[in-house]
Design a protein around this motif. Structure first.
Motif, PDB file in Angstrom:
ATOM      1  N   SER A   1      21.648  17.487  24.694  1.00 45.18           N
ATOM      2  CA  SER A   1      22.743  18.277  24.128  1.00 45.18           C
ATOM      3  C   SER A   1      23.608  17.424  23.206  1.00 45.18           C
ATOM      4  CB  SER A   1      23.600  18.878  25.244  1.00 45.18           C
ATOM      5  OG  SER A   1      24.142  17.863  26.072  1.00 45.18           O
ATOM      6  N   ILE A   2      23.824  16.155  23.576  1.00 45.37           N
ATOM      7  CA  ILE A   2      24.643  15.260  22.747  1.00 45.37           C
ATOM      8  C   ILE A   2      23.913  14.939  21.441  1.00 45.37           C
ATOM      9  CG2 ILE A   2      25.763  13.011  22.611  1.00 45.37           C
ATOM     10  CD1 ILE A   2      27.052  15.036  24.554  1.00 45.37           C
ATOM     11  N   LYS A   3      22.617  14.700  21.531  1.00 47.58           N
ATOM     12  CA  LYS A   3      21.838  14.409  20.315  1.00 47.58           C
ATOM     13  C   LYS A   3      21.912  15.582  19.340  1.00 47.58           C
ATOM     14  CE  LYS A   3      17.347  12.849  18.616  1.00 47.58           C
ATOM     15  NZ  LYS A   3      17.407  13.724  17.438  1.00 47.58           N
TER      16      LYS A   3
ATOM     17  N   ARG B   1      38.804   2.879   7.170  1.00 50.11           N
ATOM     18  CA  ARG B   1      39.258   3.694   8.305  1.00 50.11           C
ATOM     19  C   ARG B   1      39.046   5.186   8.035  1.00 50.11           C
ATOM     20  NH1 ARG B   1      45.278   2.671   9.673  1.00 50.11           N
ATOM     21  NH2 ARG B   1      44.379   0.855  10.747  1.00 50.11           N
ATOM     22  N   PRO B   2      38.395   5.904   8.979  1.00 45.59           N
ATOM     23  CA  PRO B   2      38.219   7.348   8.803  1.00 45.59           C
ATOM     24  C   PRO B   2      39.545   8.084   8.925  1.00 45.59           C
ATOM     25  CG  PRO B   2      37.502   6.683  10.996  1.00 45.59           C
ATOM     26  CD  PRO B   2      37.791   5.414  10.236  1.00 45.59           C
ATOM     27  N   THR B   3      39.632   9.211   8.260  1.00 46.59           N
ATOM     28  CA  THR B   3      40.829  10.045   8.386  1.00 46.59           C
ATOM     29  C   THR B   3      40.608  11.191   9.376  1.00 46.59           C
ATOM     30  OG1 THR B   3      40.150  11.478   6.551  1.00 46.59           O
ATOM     31  CG2 THR B   3      41.502   9.529   6.007  1.00 46.59           C
ATOM     32  N   ALA B   4      39.378  11.290   9.901  1.00 45.67           N
ATOM     33  CA  ALA B   4      39.074  12.335  10.874  1.00 45.67           C
ATOM     34  C   ALA B   4      37.934  11.872  11.785  1.00 45.67           C
ATOM     35  CB  ALA B   4      38.679  13.640  10.181  1.00 45.67           C
ATOM     36  N   ILE B   5      38.021  12.232  13.068  1.00 45.42           N
ATOM     37  CA  ILE B   5      37.002  11.859  14.060  1.00 45.42           C
ATOM     38  C   ILE B   5      36.603  13.088  14.868  1.00 45.42           C
ATOM     39  CG2 ILE B   5      36.517  10.487  16.144  1.00 45.42           C
ATOM     40  CD1 ILE B   5      38.443   8.377  15.110  1.00 45.42           C
ATOM     41  N   PHE B   6      35.300  13.226  15.106  1.00 48.45           N
ATOM     42  CA  PHE B   6      34.756  14.253  15.993  1.00 48.45           C
ATOM     43  C   PHE B   6      34.229  13.557  17.240  1.00 48.45           C
ATOM     44  CE2 PHE B   6      30.652  16.732  16.900  1.00 48.45           C
ATOM     45  CZ  PHE B   6      31.271  17.597  17.795  1.00 48.45           C
ATOM     46  N   VAL B   7      34.656  13.998  18.419  1.00 50.40           N
ATOM     47  CA  VAL B   7      34.138  13.439  19.669  1.00 50.40           C
ATOM     48  C   VAL B   7      33.226  14.480  20.331  1.00 50.40           C
ATOM     49  CG1 VAL B   7      36.007  11.814  20.090  1.00 50.40           C
ATOM     50  CG2 VAL B   7      36.229  14.162  20.911  1.00 50.40           C
ATOM     51  N   SER B   8      32.131  14.000  20.920  1.00 51.54           N
ATOM     52  CA  SER B   8      31.112  14.912  21.448  1.00 51.54           C
ATOM     53  C   SER B   8      31.536  15.625  22.719  1.00 51.54           C
ATOM     54  CB  SER B   8      29.817  14.146  21.722  1.00 51.54           C
ATOM     55  OG  SER B   8      30.008  13.218  22.784  1.00 51.54           O
TER      56      SER B   8
END
Length: 340
Positions: free
Chosen positions: A189-191, A237-244
């Protein structure tokens, strides 16, 4: 130690379900198999328990989950329990702590208690034990775990679509420097969430080579450390992050505070699950929601249908795979990109 139904099944080289059917005189069991089982019962001097004889009255389902302390798993288990009760079934909850030994022990225990069916929502670390369980006569359904090579009822969410939607949301807000922090890539599911996120980023015209994807366990300290490493380079540095998954979001929030980065004005953050954590975080977390109540209801419906009809002669077992759609919930942790 008194022999158990598990001992009888093992010595007779049949499933526990088959032994139970012989004891209760149900199902289509050959005379040869019946004789073999009764011979073993006599040899071991096994005495069927009152619990086994009252199986139909008990109406019990076992649920294997990876971690009861994970708010999403706690909420999905509650949905399963509520739906099960509507069908007249009690639920036994077994939290494996992602330990294959515990998986095997719980599966053995549930077999001996003779539950009517089992829902598997673990990461399949003890795949051999679970494979044997599925290949037995025990009704089984998978939840949030997609194993195409196993003939079993399955209820999943479209994880690829969820990752894709997260990417589209962030890029539509104008973010071009984005990143993802995920759990173990070996979890199917994470992949799929990672693959969906990559696809959404590519469609938006951002080069995949410019997309950092880091991995962390659900340990808060480890996730904070991973995120600090990601954010330390001010130029990249990213301005946005998606966490699983939303448990990782708190590591990101802690890292942002340590670096004096404001969420969402300097760093947008989007999660996956829509557990209670999303509503309790500060700021409230934008997330890809899984339809928790519907997932619990669907997996119970599939399992109860198999339990109800498993003894009907001539009925061929037909497994179903149900894929539910996730959906975006926008809260306070994402905002349009503003050039510094």
């Amino acid at each position: 130690m008194k022999p158990t139904i598990y001992d009888v099944a093992k010595k007779a080289n049949v499933s526990i379900s088959t032994v139970s059917k012989v004891l209760n005189d149900t199902g289509s069991i050959s005379d040869k198999t019946k004789k073999k089982i009764w011979d073993v019962i006599d040899e071991l001097r096994y005495q069927p328990s009152l619990v086994l004889s009252a199986k139909k009255a008990l109406k019990t389902i076992g649920v294997l989950i990876p971690d009861i302390s994970n708010p999403f798993m706690a909420e999905i288990t509650r949905a399963i329990e509520d739906s099960g009760r509507k069908h007249g079934f009690s639920v036994i909850i077994c939290s494996t702590d992602n330990d294959s030994t515990k998986e095997e022990e719980y599966i053995s225990m549930l077999k001996q208690k003779y539950v009517d069916g089992i829902i598997v929502a673990t990461g399949l670390r003890g795949s051999q034990a679970i494979r044997e369980l599925i290949e037995s006569d025990m009704p089984v359904a998978m939840l949030s775990r997609d194993v195409p090579y196993l003939p079993v009822h399955t209820v999943v969410v479209d994880d690829f679509q969820g990752g894709y939607d997260a990417a589209v949301h962030l890029t539509n807000l104008g973010h071009k420097k984005v990143a993802m922090i995920a759990e173990d890539i070996n979890i199917p599911s994470i992949k799929k969430r990672v693959d969906g996120f990559k696809e959404g980023i590519q469609i938006s015209g951002i080069a995949i080579d410019d997309l950092p994807i880091l991995y962390s366990s659900l340990n808060l300290n480890e996730c904070r450390k991973v995120c600090l490493e990601l954010l330390k380079d001010t130029e990249k540095r990213p301005t946005a992050i998606f966490v699983s998954t939303e448990m990782l979001a708190f590591g990101v929030l802690q890292a942002a505070r340590l670096l004096n980065l404001q969420v969402p004005t300097q760093l947008s953050l989007i999660g996956f699950d829509n557990s209670m954590l999303a509503k309790l975080s500060d700021p409230a977390l934008t997330t890809i929601a899984q339809p928790i109540e519907e997932m619990g209801a669907k997996v119970i419906d599939l399992l109860v249908d198999e339990i109800t009809n498993q003894n009907q002669d001539g009925r061929k077992k037909v497994t179903q795979r149900i894929t539910l759609s996730p959906y975006l919930i926008t809260r306070d942790s994402t905002s349009p990109y503003v050039k510094p």
